[in-house]
Design a protein around this motif. Structure first.
Motif, PDB file in Angstrom:
ATOM      1  N   GLU A  92       0.719  -1.161   0.079  1.00 65.64           N
ATOM      2  CA  GLU A  92       0.017  -0.006  -0.004  1.00 65.64           C
ATOM      3  C   GLU A  92       1.187   1.339  -0.001  1.00 65.64           C
ATOM      4  N   ALA A 140      -9.185   3.032  -4.415  1.00 66.51           N
ATOM      5  CA  ALA A 140      -9.134   3.300  -3.117  1.00 66.51           C
ATOM      6  C   ALA A 140      -7.825   3.958  -2.632  1.00 66.51           C
ATOM      7  N   ARG A 176      -6.928   7.295  -0.796  1.00 66.39           N
ATOM      8  CA  ARG A 176      -5.978   7.389   0.370  1.00 66.39           C
ATOM      9  C   ARG A 176      -4.912   8.142   0.165  1.00 66.39           C
ATOM     10  N   TYR A 223      -6.510  -7.343   0.362  1.00 61.63           N
ATOM     11  CA  TYR A 223      -6.476  -5.737   0.804  1.00 61.63           C
ATOM     12  C   TYR A 223      -8.097  -5.584   0.762  1.00 61.63           C
ATOM     13  N   ARG A 246      -9.264  -6.413   4.215  1.00 63.68           N
ATOM     14  CA  ARG A 246      -9.183  -5.719   5.186  1.00 63.68           C
ATOM     15  C   ARG A 246      -9.496  -4.250   5.076  1.00 63.68           C
ATOM     16  N   GLU A 247      -9.643  -3.756   3.876  1.00 61.75           N
ATOM     17  CA  GLU A 247     -10.336  -2.444   3.846  1.00 61.75           C
ATOM     18  C   GLU A 247     -11.700  -2.323   3.630  1.00 61.75           C
TER      19      GLU A 247
END
Length: 306
Positions: free
Chosen positions: A17, A49, A53, A201, A204-205
């Motif tokens: 990330e 995403a 971020r 991912y 998790r997100e």
């Protein structure tokens, strides 16, 4: 947005990330007119995403673009429009149908006729018309052997073409962003991710993805070992009967060449278990356009494909 984790708590996903966010910020700083390709698929969902971020709390500072063949899954198009609207991003739709109507490309015919290859001309025209100098793509090196040759910053000449022998070195993750007028750079922030990383991912997100990535009932038929969806865009042969099956998609694209896999995985965790056990890449298992020759993807990339 959550605060950054201390270095000693960084996981593999955190490292990936962080690298991807660094790449996106580098592009925003070095280029004048970047654009992010967004199809609504799982990889571009993660890309969007990460962009959100990277520039939070500001809005994403570049538009998103979809090269639409006109033969896309309706569930994915609905998700695409809703997700872009939620972010307040600017969506550019580059239409293959418009390229056909303008005489820029010709509709293919035959058993494996598809608009997938026609996307190249539409993409290059959109890059030229909008004067984009950097184009984010969601390709990963584990997808296909030609993509394994890609640099993170992939140089394209004034014709939009790619030559693997003239790619620039990226020692110590230092990127050469210099280009001349008419040239551009394809940027792949997910280069070092795997399909499993993408799904971890997403888990998790807690990212939303199109429903066709999960098991559902669909009318399909088998062609050369690939389960294609019954649709108005594909002409079935008499020896290709339709059957009702429980399937999901590992990748999304043109309905004429994107196959489904039989599955009962209806949650992200169940999909992760399936992916961890498979030994075939998603493109190798479900994309008919990659089976035309051993070098099918590389040939398309040389012409300007994603």
């Amino acid at each position: 947005m959550p605060s950054p984790r201390p270095d000693y708590l960084l996981s593999q996903l955190d490292v990936l990330e962080t690298e991807s966010i660094h790449i996106m910020r580098e592009v925003a700083a070095e280029f004048e007119r970047p654009v992010l390709l967004f199809s609504g698929g799982k990889d571009s969902v993660v890309m969007l995403a990460l962009a959100e971020r990277a520039f939070w709390p500001a809005r994403i500072p570049f538009p998103v673009m979809h090269v639409d063949t006109g033969h896309n899954f309706p569930e994915v198009l609905e998700f695409r429009d809703r997700r872009v609207d939620e972010l307040g991003a600017r969506l550019i739709v580059a239409s293959v149908q418009e390229s056909i109507d303008a005489g820029r490309v010709a509709e293919e015919t035959g058993r494996w006729a598809s608009r997938n290859r026609l996307q190249t001309t539409t993409l290059l025209d959109a890059i030229t018309d909008n004067r984009f100098d950097a184009v984010f793509g969601g390709a990963r090196r584990d997808e296909e052997k030609a993509r394994a040759k890609e640099r993170v910053f992939s140089f394209r000449d004034e014709f939009g073409q790619w030559d693997p022998k003239t790619q620039r070195p990226e020692l110590w993750n230092i990127y050469n962003t210099r280009i001349r007028r008419g040239e551009h750079i394809r940027v792949f922030p997910l280069s070092n991710w795997t399909e499993l990383d993408v799904w971890h991912y997403i888990a998790r997100e807690q990212l939303e993805i199109p429903s066709i990535y999960f098991a559902h009932s669909r009318r399909v038929f088998e062609r050369d070992g690939i389960l294609l969806a019954e649709s108005e865009y594909v002409t079935r042969l008499p020896e290709e009967p339709v059957l009702d099956a429980r399937v999901r998609y590992r990748t999304v694209g043109d309905m004429t060449c994107t196959g489904a896999v039989e599955s009962t995985a209806s949650t992200v965790d169940e999909v992760i278990v399936e992916i961890a056990a498979t030994r075939i890449t998603e493109r190798g298992q479900t994309r008919a356009d990659d089976r035309t020759s051993e070098a099918a993807m590389e040939d398309r990339k040389r012409e300007g494909y994603f």
